[in-house]
Design a protein around this motif. Structure first.
Motif, PDB file in Angstrom:
ATOM      1  N   ASP A  46       0.860  -1.186   0.000  1.00  0.00           N
ATOM      2  CA  ASP A  46       0.000   0.000   0.000  1.00  0.00           C
ATOM      3  C   ASP A  46       0.899   1.240   0.000  1.00  0.00           C
ATOM      4  O   ASP A  46       1.087   1.892   1.024  1.00  0.00           O
ATOM      5  CB  ASP A  46      -0.918  -0.006   1.224  1.00  0.00           C
ATOM      6  N   ARG A  47       1.441   1.545  -1.165  1.00  0.00           N
ATOM      7  CA  ARG A  47       2.408   2.634  -1.278  1.00  0.00           C
ATOM      8  C   ARG A  47       1.871   3.955  -0.739  1.00  0.00           C
ATOM      9  O   ARG A  47       2.606   4.722  -0.117  1.00  0.00           O
ATOM     10  CB  ARG A  47       2.823   2.780  -2.738  1.00  0.00           C
ATOM     11  N   ALA A  48       0.608   4.230  -0.947  1.00  0.00           N
ATOM     12  CA  ALA A  48       0.031   5.492  -0.474  1.00  0.00           C
ATOM     13  C   ALA A  48       0.131   5.634   1.042  1.00  0.00           C
ATOM     14  O   ALA A  48       0.156   6.761   1.561  1.00  0.00           O
ATOM     15  CB  ALA A  48      -1.421   5.610  -0.922  1.00  0.00           C
ATOM     16  N   SER A  49       0.234   4.527   1.761  1.00  0.00           N
ATOM     17  CA  SER A  49       0.290   4.593   3.220  1.00  0.00           C
ATOM     18  C   SER A  49       1.670   4.993   3.743  1.00  0.00           C
ATOM     19  O   SER A  49       1.788   5.425   4.891  1.00  0.00           O
ATOM     20  CB  SER A  49      -0.131   3.248   3.825  1.00  0.00           C
ATOM     21  N   TRP A  50       2.718   4.848   2.941  1.00  0.00           N
ATOM     22  CA  TRP A  50       4.058   5.166   3.428  1.00  0.00           C
ATOM     23  C   TRP A  50       4.817   6.161   2.548  1.00  0.00           C
ATOM     24  O   TRP A  50       5.798   6.751   2.989  1.00  0.00           O
ATOM     25  CB  TRP A  50       4.893   3.894   3.613  1.00  0.00           C
ATOM     26  N   TRP A  51       4.406   6.362   1.321  1.00  0.00           N
ATOM     27  CA  TRP A  51       5.095   7.285   0.407  1.00  0.00           C
ATOM     28  C   TRP A  51       4.847   8.712   0.875  1.00  0.00           C
ATOM     29  O   TRP A  51       3.719   9.124   1.057  1.00  0.00           O
ATOM     30  CB  TRP A  51       4.581   7.061  -1.008  1.00  0.00           C
ATOM     31  N   ARG A  52       5.905   9.463   1.093  1.00  0.00           N
ATOM     32  CA  ARG A  52       5.810  10.826   1.597  1.00  0.00           C
ATOM     33  C   ARG A  52       6.397  11.793   0.567  1.00  0.00           C
ATOM     34  O   ARG A  52       7.099  11.372  -0.344  1.00  0.00           O
ATOM     35  CB  ARG A  52       6.569  10.944   2.910  1.00  0.00           C
ATOM     36  N   PRO A  53       6.145  13.086   0.727  1.00  0.00           N
ATOM     37  CA  PRO A  53       6.730  14.067  -0.214  1.00  0.00           C
ATOM     38  C   PRO A  53       8.247  13.918  -0.346  1.00  0.00           C
ATOM     39  O   PRO A  53       8.799  14.077  -1.430  1.00  0.00           O
ATOM     40  CB  PRO A  53       6.332  15.412   0.389  1.00  0.00           C
ATOM     41  N   PHE A  54       8.932  13.588   0.749  1.00  0.00           N
ATOM     42  CA  PHE A  54      10.375  13.371   0.694  1.00  0.00           C
ATOM     43  C   PHE A  54      10.715  12.277  -0.313  1.00  0.00           C
ATOM     44  O   PHE A  54      11.641  12.429  -1.121  1.00  0.00           O
ATOM     45  CB  PHE A  54      10.911  12.990   2.081  1.00  0.00           C
ATOM     46  N   HIS A  55       9.982  11.181  -0.281  1.00  0.00           N
ATOM     47  CA  HIS A  55      10.245  10.081  -1.212  1.00  0.00           C
ATOM     48  C   HIS A  55      10.049  10.534  -2.660  1.00  0.00           C
ATOM     49  O   HIS A  55      10.824  10.165  -3.542  1.00  0.00           O
ATOM     50  CB  HIS A  55       9.338   8.883  -0.905  1.00  0.00           C
ATOM     51  N   GLN A  56       9.022  11.336  -2.879  1.00  0.00           N
ATOM     52  CA  GLN A  56       8.772  11.829  -4.232  1.00  0.00           C
ATOM     53  C   GLN A  56       9.896  12.760  -4.685  1.00  0.00           C
ATOM     54  O   GLN A  56      10.323  12.709  -5.837  1.00  0.00           O
ATOM     55  CB  GLN A  56       7.417  12.538  -4.319  1.00  0.00           C
ATOM     56  N   ASP A  57      10.375  13.604  -3.764  1.00  0.00           N
ATOM     57  CA  ASP A  57      11.494  14.499  -4.108  1.00  0.00           C
ATOM     58  C   ASP A  57      12.722  13.704  -4.527  1.00  0.00           C
ATOM     59  O   ASP A  57      13.393  14.042  -5.514  1.00  0.00           O
ATOM     60  CB  ASP A  57      11.851  15.406  -2.915  1.00  0.00           C
ATOM     61  N   ILE A  58      13.014  12.638  -3.788  1.00  0.00           N
ATOM     62  CA  ILE A  58      14.168  11.793  -4.127  1.00  0.00           C
ATOM     63  C   ILE A  58      13.938  11.110  -5.473  1.00  0.00           C
ATOM     64  O   ILE A  58      14.814  11.120  -6.355  1.00  0.00           O
ATOM     65  CB  ILE A  58      14.429  10.745  -3.025  1.00  0.00           C
ATOM     66  N   ALA A  59      12.759  10.530  -5.660  1.00  0.00           N
ATOM     67  CA  ALA A  59      12.450   9.845  -6.925  1.00  0.00           C
ATOM     68  C   ALA A  59      12.525  10.806  -8.106  1.00  0.00           C
ATOM     69  O   ALA A  59      13.042  10.444  -9.178  1.00  0.00           O
ATOM     70  CB  ALA A  59      11.064   9.195  -6.847  1.00  0.00           C
ATOM     71  N   ASP A  60      12.038  12.034  -7.928  1.00  0.00           N
ATOM     72  CA  ASP A  60      12.101  13.034  -8.997  1.00  0.00           C
ATOM     73  C   ASP A  60      13.549  13.385  -9.334  1.00  0.00           C
ATOM     74  O   ASP A  60      13.909  13.519 -10.512  1.00  0.00           O
ATOM     75  CB  ASP A  60      11.336  14.305  -8.601  1.00  0.00           C
ATOM     76  N   ALA A  61      14.381  13.542  -8.306  1.00  0.00           N
ATOM     77  CA  ALA A  61      15.795  13.857  -8.546  1.00  0.00           C
ATOM     78  C   ALA A  61      16.468  12.718  -9.310  1.00  0.00           C
ATOM     79  O   ALA A  61      17.211  12.962 -10.269  1.00  0.00           O
ATOM     80  CB  ALA A  61      16.507  14.119  -7.218  1.00  0.00           C
ATOM     81  N   ILE A  62      16.210  11.505  -8.901  1.00  0.00           N
ATOM     82  CA  ILE A  62      16.812  10.355  -9.570  1.00  0.00           C
ATOM     83  C   ILE A  62      16.333  10.274 -11.018  1.00  0.00           C
ATOM     84  O   ILE A  62      17.122   9.992 -11.928  1.00  0.00           O
ATOM     85  CB  ILE A  62      16.533   9.071  -8.773  1.00  0.00           C
ATOM     86  N   ALA A  63      15.067  10.569 -11.246  1.00  0.00           N
ATOM     87  CA  ALA A  63      14.531  10.563 -12.616  1.00  0.00           C
ATOM     88  C   ALA A  63      15.225  11.620 -13.479  1.00  0.00           C
ATOM     89  O   ALA A  63      15.341  11.445 -14.694  1.00  0.00           O
ATOM     90  CB  ALA A  63      13.021  10.805 -12.592  1.00  0.00           C
ATOM     91  N   ARG A  64      15.722  12.700 -12.856  1.00  0.00           N
ATOM     92  CA  ARG A  64      16.464  13.745 -13.583  1.00  0.00           C
ATOM     93  C   ARG A  64      17.926  13.352 -13.804  1.00  0.00           C
ATOM     94  O   ARG A  64      18.693  14.097 -14.394  1.00  0.00           O
ATOM     95  CB  ARG A  64      16.464  15.068 -12.796  1.00  0.00           C
ATOM     96  N   GLY A  65      18.348  12.215 -13.241  1.00  0.00           N
ATOM     97  CA  GLY A  65      19.729  11.769 -13.401  1.00  0.00           C
ATOM     98  C   GLY A  65      20.622  12.069 -12.219  1.00  0.00           C
ATOM     99  O   GLY A  65      21.837  11.891 -12.306  1.00  0.00           O
ATOM    100  N   VAL A  66      20.060  12.523 -11.117  1.00  0.00           N
ATOM    101  CA  VAL A  66      20.849  12.797  -9.915  1.00  0.00           C
ATOM    102  C   VAL A  66      21.077  11.478  -9.174  1.00  0.00           C
ATOM    103  O   VAL A  66      20.134  10.727  -8.931  1.00  0.00           O
ATOM    104  CB  VAL A  66      20.121  13.799  -8.990  1.00  0.00           C
ATOM    105  N   GLN A  67      22.320  11.189  -8.840  1.00  0.00           N
ATOM    106  CA  GLN A  67      22.624  10.009  -8.043  1.00  0.00           C
ATOM    107  C   GLN A  67      22.460  10.397  -6.578  1.00  0.00           C
ATOM    108  O   GLN A  67      23.093  11.342  -6.101  1.00  0.00           O
ATOM    109  CB  GLN A  67      24.049   9.524  -8.300  1.00  0.00           C
ATOM    110  N   VAL A  68      21.608   9.666  -5.858  1.00  0.00           N
ATOM    111  CA  VAL A  68      21.353   9.950  -4.446  1.00  0.00           C
ATOM    112  C   VAL A  68      21.864   8.767  -3.632  1.00  0.00           C
ATOM    113  O   VAL A  68      21.451   7.633  -3.848  1.00  0.00           O
ATOM    114  CB  VAL A  68      19.855  10.191  -4.175  1.00  0.00           C
ATOM    115  N   ARG A  69      22.797   9.069  -2.719  1.00  0.00           N
ATOM    116  CA  ARG A  69      23.397   8.033  -1.884  1.00  0.00           C
ATOM    117  C   ARG A  69      23.335   8.457  -0.417  1.00  0.00           C
ATOM    118  O   ARG A  69      23.484   9.628  -0.100  1.00  0.00           O
ATOM    119  CB  ARG A  69      24.857   7.797  -2.266  1.00  0.00           C
ATOM    120  N   ARG A  70      23.137   7.478   0.443  1.00  0.00           N
ATOM    121  CA  ARG A  70      23.067   7.705   1.889  1.00  0.00           C
ATOM    122  C   ARG A  70      23.974   6.688   2.568  1.00  0.00           C
ATOM    123  O   ARG A  70      23.900   5.491   2.289  1.00  0.00           O
ATOM    124  CB  ARG A  70      21.629   7.510   2.370  1.00  0.00           C
ATOM    125  N   ALA A  71      24.822   7.165   3.472  1.00  0.00           N
ATOM    126  CA  ALA A  71      25.669   6.283   4.273  1.00  0.00           C
ATOM    127  C   ALA A  71      25.330   6.513   5.739  1.00  0.00           C
ATOM    128  O   ALA A  71      25.198   7.658   6.181  1.00  0.00           O
ATOM    129  CB  ALA A  71      27.144   6.569   4.023  1.00  0.00           C
TER     130      ALA A  71
END
Length: 171
Positions: A46-71
């Motif tokens: 149920d993606r709608a139950s956990w997907w937040r604006p932050f997740h969309q921002d990250i997904a949008d950046a990645i779709a633009r070709g931005v590599q997003v990494r977290r350590a």
């Protein structure tokens, strides 16, 4: 810099990369963590139950070709908070973000930044300051090329040594 843009704005301006370093074993509590502590789990179907604006921002950046990494640098055995973060990291991975974990005992010989941070395009750092109990204090920006380069190099050393999320088991 007196006016610090929000994270979403900084990420939207990124063209190549956004890297995030987390080094605390606990952060301020939040309702999702508290629910997890009570045994409630995410319905990943149920993606709608956990997907937040932050997740969309990250997904949008990645779709633009931005590599997003977290350590994440963590103490072992991990705290409940880190156990929860590991569980909920699936959401980060679903956005396309790459996540790695480095046990603190394997980082002892690295020179580490003093605070959590984001680095955007290797040119701008957003530093996050927390209190001893994990409460949010403040944020600041740094665009000094020498400081950014130093922190970016530290992140790469951490990244190279860290374990990919799908291979890291919380202990």
């Amino acid at each position: 810099m007196s006016s610090i843009p929000e994270f979403a704005e900084l990420l939207a301006d990124a063209g190549k990369s956004a890297v995030h370093l987390e080094m605390r074993d606990a952060y301020f509590s939040n309702p999702r963590f508290e629910s997890w502590q009570r045994g409630q789990r995410v319905d990943w179907d149920d993606r709608a139950s956990w997907w937040r604006p932050f997740h969309q921002d990250i997904a949008d950046a990645i779709a633009r070709g931005v590599q997003v990494r977290r350590a994440r640098i963590v103490s072992e055995p991990v705290t409940d908070y880190i156990r929860w973060e590991h569980y909920q990291t699936r959401a980060n991975v679903e956005t396309g973000e790459e996540v790695r974990w480095l046990p603190r005992h394997r980082a002892w010989d690295l020179l580490l930044p003093g605070s959590d941070l984001w680095i955007f395009d290797g040119r701008l750092i957003r530093v996050h300051h927390f209190s001893g109990d994990g409460g949010w204090i403040s944020k600041e920006l740094c665009d000094d090329p020498a400081v950014v380069e130093q922190h970016a190099a530290a992140f790469e050393k951490i990244w190279d040594r860290a374990t990919p999320h799908d291979q890291y088991e919380v202990k």
